[in-house]
Scaffold this active site. Structure first.
Site, short mmCIF file in Angstrom:
data_model
loop_
_atom_site.label_atom_id
_atom_site.label_comp_id
_atom_site.label_asym_id
_atom_site.label_seq_id
_atom_site.Cartn_x
_atom_site.Cartn_y
_atom_site.Cartn_z
N PRO A 2 0.55 -1.31 0.11
CA PRO A 2 0.18 0.09 0.25
C PRO A 2 0.71 0.95 0.11
CG PRO A 2 -0.65 -1.71 1.68
CD PRO A 2 0.89 -2.35 0.96
N GLU A 3 0.21 1.84 -1.05
CA GLU A 3 1.26 3.69 -1.07
C GLU A 3 0.63 4.78 -0.33
OE1 GLU A 3 4.13 3.45 -1.85
OE2 GLU A 3 5.05 2.38 -2.69
#
Ligand SMILES: [Zn+2]
Length: 270
Positions: A2-3
Site C-alpha cells: 500500500p502506497e
C-alpha cells in the site's frame, strides 16, 4: 505494498463513518511489527474523534490518545457494521458503537501503535522524520528545490527516501520523473528551480490521480488492494521495460537504484 494513495483512500473509506463512535473493546491476533503499547482494556470507553493521515500512517484520534496504524507490506483495513469471526490474518479489531475496524495483514509488517499524543516518544519516533505531505499546502516548489539542492544522491532515491517529501513510492517516483522529463539518475542537487517546479507538479499530479482513481473504487474498497498492491494507473514507464514510450516511441529502459527497479525513457528524460 500500500502506497500513499491507497492509504488516503482507505482513510476516506471509513473516517466519516467511525467519527464519534465509542470503543467497546479491542482484540489482538498475532504480533504485528510493533507492539500496541497499551492494555487492550484501556481502549474501551474512549471516543473516536476522527482519522487523519500522515505519510503512510493513519492517525485514529481518540478523546484520550491516538492509534497509529500502518499497513506495512500487505495490510488492509475494513470498517463494517459487524465483523465475521476473525480469520487467521486478522490481527487487530477495534469494536465500536458504529462498527468494527479490522486490520487484515498476512505478512504482519503492519502495526497498530497507541500513543498518548503526537509528542509521545513513540509517535515522534514514527512520524518525526517524515517530509512534507505532497498533497498538502506545505509542499512548495521553492522549498522543494532548496531541499534538492542540499541532497547529492540521485533524484529517484531522494524522492523514495521520504524525508524531503513523504509518500512518493517507487511507481509514483518513476512516473513523476517521466512527466517532468528528468532522468532518475540525475543528482538532486543539480536540478534547476524550473525543473524542480515541473517535478513538484508531476508528483502532485500522479498522486492526486491515483487517489482519484482509488476513490472511484471506494465502494468495493473494504476488501483490499488489487493484485499489484497499487492503483492501476496507465503507467507511462513503470514496468514497461523494452516497450515503446507512449510519447516518443523509444524503448523504455530499466535500471536498478538502491535495489529498486527504476524505469525511464532515454528520449524523453534528460
Ligand atoms: Zn519517450
Amino acid at each position: 505494498m500500500p502506497e500513499l494513495p491507497e492509504v488516503e483512500v482507505t482513510r476516506r473509506s471509513f473516517a466519516d463513518r467511525i467519527a464519534g463512535a465509542q470503543v467497546l473493546a479491542a482484540r489482538l491476533g498475532k504480533p504485528l511489527r510493533w507492539p500496541l503499547g497499551c492494555d487492550l482494556q484501556a481502549l474501551a470507553g474512549r471516543q473516536v474523534l476522527g482519522v487523519r493521515r500522515r505519510g503512510k500512517y493513519l492517525l485514529v484520534d481518540l478523546d484520550r490518545g491516538l492509534l497509529l496504524v500502518h499497513l506495512g507490506m500487505s495490510g488492509s483495513l475494513s470498517f463494517t457494521p459487524e465483523a465475521p469471526a476473525a480469520g487467521v490474518h486478522d490481527h487487530f479489531d477495534l469494536f465500536t458503537t458504529q462498527g468494527v475496524l479490522r486490520l487484515n495483514d498476512p505478512r504482519r509488517f503492519g502495526a497498530v501503535v497507541h500513543a498518548t499524543g503526537e509528542d509521545d516518544p513513540v509517535a515522534v519516533k514514527l512520524l518525526g522524520r517524515l517530509g512534507v505531505e505532497p498533497l498538502g499546502p506545505d509542499f512548495d516548489p521553492q522549498v522543494f528545490h532548496a531541499g534538492l539542492r542540499r541532497r547529492h544522491a540521485p533524484i529517484k532515491q531522494v524522492l523514495l527516501a521520504g524525508d524531503l517529501v513523504v509518500g512518493v513510492g517507487n511507481i509514483y517516483a518513476s512516473e513523476a520523473l517521466f512527466l517532468a522529463g528528468i532522468r532518475p539518475t540525475t543528482r538532486a542537487s543539480r536540478i534547476s528551480l524550473a525543473r524542480a517546479t515541473l517535478l513538484h507538479a508531476a508528483v502532485k499530479d500522479v498522486l492526486a490521480r491515483a487517489v482519484e482513481k482509488g476513490g472511484s473504487t471506494l465502494r468495493d474498497f473494504s476488501n483490499a488492494w488489487g493484485e499489484e498492491g497499487y492503483f492501476q494507473l496507465e503507467a507511462m514507464v513503470y514496468d514497461r521495460a523494452g516497450e515503446p514510450c507512449r510519447v516518443c516511441g523509444r524503448a523504455v529502459r530499466r535500471l536498478v537504484q538502491g535495489q529498486r527497479a527504476t524505469y525511464y525513457c532515454p528520449g524523453c528524460q534528460a
